[in-house]
Design a protein around this motif. Structure first.
Motif, short mmCIF file in Angstrom:
data_model
loop_
_atom_site.label_atom_id
_atom_site.label_comp_id
_atom_site.label_asym_id
_atom_site.label_seq_id
_atom_site.Cartn_x
_atom_site.Cartn_y
_atom_site.Cartn_z
N ARG B 17 0.83 -1.21 0.00
CA ARG B 17 0.00 0.00 0.00
C ARG B 17 0.86 1.25 0.00
N ARG B 18 1.94 1.19 0.81
CA ARG B 18 2.83 2.35 0.88
C ARG B 18 3.45 2.61 -0.49
N GLY B 19 3.86 1.51 -1.16
CA GLY B 19 4.47 1.63 -2.48
C GLY B 19 3.52 2.29 -3.46
N ARG B 20 2.25 1.86 -3.43
CA ARG B 20 1.24 2.42 -4.33
C ARG B 20 1.03 3.90 -4.02
N ALA B 21 1.02 4.23 -2.72
CA ALA B 21 0.80 5.62 -2.31
C ALA B 21 1.86 6.53 -2.92
N ALA B 22 3.11 6.05 -2.97
CA ALA B 22 4.19 6.85 -3.53
C ALA B 22 3.91 7.17 -4.99
N TYR B 23 3.42 6.16 -5.75
CA TYR B 23 3.13 6.40 -7.16
C TYR B 23 1.98 7.37 -7.33
N VAL B 24 0.96 7.21 -6.47
CA VAL B 24 -0.19 8.10 -6.54
C VAL B 24 0.24 9.54 -6.31
N LEU B 25 1.16 9.72 -5.34
CA LEU B 25 1.63 11.07 -5.04
C LEU B 25 2.47 11.64 -6.17
N LEU B 26 3.16 10.76 -6.91
CA LEU B 26 4.01 11.21 -8.02
C LEU B 26 3.17 11.61 -9.23
N LEU B 27 1.94 11.08 -9.30
CA LEU B 27 1.12 11.22 -10.49
C LEU B 27 0.92 12.67 -10.95
N PRO B 28 0.50 13.60 -10.06
CA PRO B 28 0.29 14.98 -10.53
C PRO B 28 1.55 15.58 -11.15
N GLY B 29 2.68 15.35 -10.51
CA GLY B 29 3.93 15.91 -11.00
C GLY B 29 4.29 15.34 -12.36
N MET B 30 4.13 14.01 -12.48
CA MET B 30 4.47 13.35 -13.74
C MET B 30 3.54 13.82 -14.86
N THR B 31 2.27 13.97 -14.52
CA THR B 31 1.31 14.43 -15.51
C THR B 31 1.70 15.83 -15.99
N TRP B 32 1.99 16.67 -15.03
CA TRP B 32 2.39 18.04 -15.33
C TRP B 32 3.58 18.06 -16.30
N LEU B 33 4.59 17.25 -15.94
CA LEU B 33 5.80 17.20 -16.77
C LEU B 33 5.47 16.69 -18.17
N ALA B 34 4.61 15.67 -18.24
CA ALA B 34 4.27 15.09 -19.54
C ALA B 34 3.56 16.11 -20.41
N VAL B 35 2.55 16.78 -19.80
CA VAL B 35 1.72 17.69 -20.59
C VAL B 35 2.46 18.98 -20.93
N PHE B 36 3.21 19.49 -19.97
CA PHE B 36 3.80 20.82 -20.19
C PHE B 36 5.29 20.81 -20.49
N PHE B 37 5.90 19.63 -20.46
CA PHE B 37 7.30 19.59 -20.86
C PHE B 37 7.55 18.59 -21.99
N ALA B 38 7.23 17.34 -21.75
CA ALA B 38 7.58 16.29 -22.72
C ALA B 38 6.87 16.51 -24.06
N ILE B 39 5.56 16.72 -24.01
CA ILE B 39 4.81 16.88 -25.26
C ILE B 39 5.24 18.15 -26.01
N PRO B 40 5.31 19.32 -25.35
CA PRO B 40 5.79 20.52 -26.04
C PRO B 40 7.19 20.36 -26.60
N PHE B 41 8.02 19.62 -25.88
CA PHE B 41 9.40 19.40 -26.32
C PHE B 41 9.41 18.69 -27.67
N VAL B 42 8.60 17.63 -27.74
CA VAL B 42 8.52 16.86 -29.00
C VAL B 42 7.90 17.73 -30.10
N THR B 43 6.84 18.45 -29.74
CA THR B 43 6.19 19.32 -30.73
C THR B 43 7.16 20.35 -31.28
#
Lengths: 382, 295
Positions: B17-43
């Motif tokens: 459960r603790r392991g899963r919690a860590a991923y859940v907490l990382l999710l907003p940050g990762m999403t942010w990076l994907a949408v506003f960094f990774a995708i624009p970078f490729v574009t």
């Protein structure tokens, strides 16, 4: 090492004031060349300030410091033939062990540094660690690097500021022996500042007990322990039973009456000039016998009757707390050599000791001077 | 928890459960990076390879036009060189100004430390644009600074404003706090006893600084120079407001291509070249500074 003659260290009327607070008060002292000298005192007694003035890290308000004939009072730290082992070592974290030890030699542009550093690392048994960083070493190893880094400069005086304070008990014992060995080997004058009385006594050949910026007493450890000249020393260096009384008559022996009991002590062991005297005796000098056997107490011994209030067995010895008739609790250490019954709490006993083991102190002092605050609190709570 | 159960039986799901919690907490940050960094970078990268649509000016379509990179470098190399030169000089000046200041705050600041640090950041409360504009007044042709320098015959062109000097001055001023703060953080951590120990070991004050304080403050120097150099190299406001057309930096070139010429492929290619150049410079610099050994 030590090709040139080592010189005595003289402190003359050394005073240091921080604003209104006098940290070191008119200190005059000669530390003989080649001795292992301990400045012992509680925190805030001025011992570290004294050390820092010798090192040149603090300017005295008045007085002077001489090494042999040379007055070093006004010299900057880096011009003095003195090196320091700092509390918690202050090793340079960005340099490896070799470069830490070589630091002083490099600053003085000494030639052919490598064999000297390696020999010094051998002396402190750290040869294989030369290329490690300080953070990769244990506390004991770091402490030896600090000693090596200072000693390699062949100072006239090596200053040690609570050098073992950061180590655990076992390692501290080991390093005490190690430091003593190194000192004997190099013959440099060591001035060691500590608040640990056992450390001071086991290592130093001269101990100066400091209190409130002054030296209370100075001498060989055994001498100070056996014959303390103030209540502070009696309590700070080991433990003492101190009983307040009035001087009755003076023959070969001084007789002091306290709480209706007469105590005798040698005239030479009485430091009190006036009529009120504190009689002192060290806990291990006292023998305890059952009240029924009081007749067996040797003639001429001082004796106090009392009730056992606490017994704690610690393997080597047993510590008793015995309440005298007038309510004061005396402490007694007994070696565990007796076969058979020990005293129990509630037993009626007689404590006795030879007059030669008593000492007399000036009666105007606080009998609790130098007792650890924690102990005082405990007593107050009872 | 029932005490009779072996500890592992209940601990294993808890750990999962603790392991899963860590991923859940990382999710907003990762999403942010994907949408506003990774995708624009490729574009952005794909834009940099686009080709113009024949006959339709201002329209670009998917392509693999590496020529955009060739043009961006052959046509704009002076702006690149100028950017790195200006940013480099500004970084050096900022270091020279910031180091004594940070040293003073860290070692002599005492109880005024926090106040002094607030004063360092305080100008940033006002708008970046306004502060840069204010430098136009400070360096104005009839202003006290320019007249003094002219009286001393120190200015070849007779003016400061609209020259490279003004751009460098603006860059130095604007990025100074980014130099001071990391330097302060590094200096403040230095154990004062190390400097005493150096003095005890025959180092004079200046040697103690060279051998102990300076090397121990290196992490701050590296962080400060990077935080100053990187944004300064990509900056265009200072060159725009304080320099002449001859003092344009690469940021201005990107801005003009994007906004005025609407030449998105060239602007994107310029951005990528700038990024690559900065990355190479930074990596060589960190290698040379050898900061990894300091930690």
């Amino acid at each position: 090492m030590g090709a040139r003659p080592v010189e005595d260290l003289h402190l003359v009327s050394l005073t240091k004031a921080f604003g209104d607070m006098v940290a070191v008060d008119d200190l005059t002292l000669t530390i003989p060349a080649g001795s292992f000298f301990a400045l012992l005192g509680a925190s805030g007694c001025g011992k570290t300030t004294t050390l820092r003035m010798i090192a040149g890290l603090e300017d005295p308000t008045s007085g002077s410091i001489r090494i042999g004939e040379q007055d070093v009072t006004g010299l900057k730290a880096y011009r003095r033939p003195v090196n320091t082992v700092f509390q918690s070592y202050a090793l340079f974290p960005h340099l490896d062990i070799f470069e830490n030890v070589a630091f002083g030699l490099r600053r003085r542009r000494v030639k052919n540094i490598k064999p000297k550093v390696n020999a010094m690392l051998e002396l402190v048994q750290l040869g294989p660690m030369a290329r490690r960083k300080p953070s990769q070493l244990s506390g004991g190893q770091q402490q030896r690097v600090a000693v090596a880094r200072a000693l390699i400069n062949e100072p006239d005086v090596l200053l040690l500021d609570e050098p073992l304070g950061a180590l655990d008990l076992k390692l501290r014992r080991q390093m005490q022996i190690e430091l003593k060995r190194i000192q004997t080997e190099v013959g440099t004058t060591f001035v060691h500042v500590t608040h640990d009385q056992e450390e001071a006594m086991t290592m130093a050949d001269t101990v100066a007990v400091m209190n409130a910026g002054r030296i209370e007493q100075l001498g060989h450890p055994a001498e100070i322990y056996e014959l303390p000249r103030s209540a502070f020393v009696a309590n700070f260096l080991g433990q003492s039973n101190l009983i307040e009384g009035q001087r009755q008559d003076d023959g070969d022996m001084v007789t002091v009456v306290a709480h209706g009991v007469a105590f005798r002590l040698l005239r030479s062991r009485n430091a009190a000039a006036g009529g009120s005297v504190i009689v002192g005796v060290r806990p291990e000098k006292i023998t305890v016998v059952d009240a029924a056997d009081a007749a067996r107490v040797p003639d001429g011994h001082n004796q106090v009757a009392g009730t056992v209030t606490d017994v704690s067995y610690s393997g080597v010895s047993t510590q008793y707390l015995i309440r005298a008739r007038w309510g004061q609790e005396l402490i007694v250490f007994e070696q565990n050599v007796i076969v058979g019954d020990r005293c129990d709490v509630g037993d009626e006993v007689v404590m006795h000791w030879a007059p030669e083991h008593s000492f007399g102190l000036d009666g105007s002092q606080d009998v609790y001077a130098g007792v650890e605050p924690a102990v005082l609190e405990l007593e107050a709570a009872q | 928890m029932a005490p009779v159960l072996p500890a592992t039986a209940s601990a294993a799901p808890a750990a999962r459960r603790r392991g899963r919690a860590a991923y859940v907490l990382l999710l907003p940050g990762m999403t942010w990076l994907a949408v506003f960094f990774a995708i624009p970078f490729v574009t952005l990268f794909m834009t940099s390879l686009q080709q113009p649509v024949p006959g339709k000016s201002g329209k670009y379509a998917f392509g693999l036009e590496f020529g955009n990179y060739v043009t961006s470098m052959t046509e704009y190399w002076p702006q690149f060189v100028r950017s790195f030169a200006y940013a480099g000089i500004a970084t050096l000046l900022a270091l020279l100004i910031a180091y004594p200041l940070a040293y003073f705050i860290a070692f002599k600041g005492g109880r005024w430390r926090s106040l002094l640090l607030v004063l360092v950041i305080a100008p940033s409360f006002a708008s970046f644009l306004l502060r840069t504009y204010a430098w136009r007044t400070i360096l104005a042709d009839d202003g006290p600074i320019t007249s003094t320098l002219n009286a001393l015959h120190l200015l070849p062109d007779g003016r400061v404003l609209n020259t490279g000097i003004a751009v460098v001055a603006g860059l130095t001023y604007n990025f100074l706090p980014f130099m001071i703060l990391p330097l302060y953080a590094a200096l403040e951590k230095i154990d004062h006893r190390l400097i005493e120990a150096a003095g005890d070991l025959y180092a004079s004050a200046s040697t103690a600084f060279r051998k102990v304080t300076w090397p121990l403050s290196m992490p701050g120097v590296v962080a400060g120079t990077l935080l100053t150099f990187i944004p300064a190299a990509g900056d265009y406001i200072n060159a725009e407001l304080l320099g002449s057309t001859k003092d344009r930096m690469i940021g201005n070139a990107i801005q003009t291509n994007f906004i005025e010429f609407r030449d998105y492929p060239t602007a994107s290619a310029l951005s990528f070249v700038l990024m690559a150049a900065i990355l190479i410079l930074v990596f060589t610099y960190i290698r040379r500074a050898g900061t990894e050994e300091l930690v």
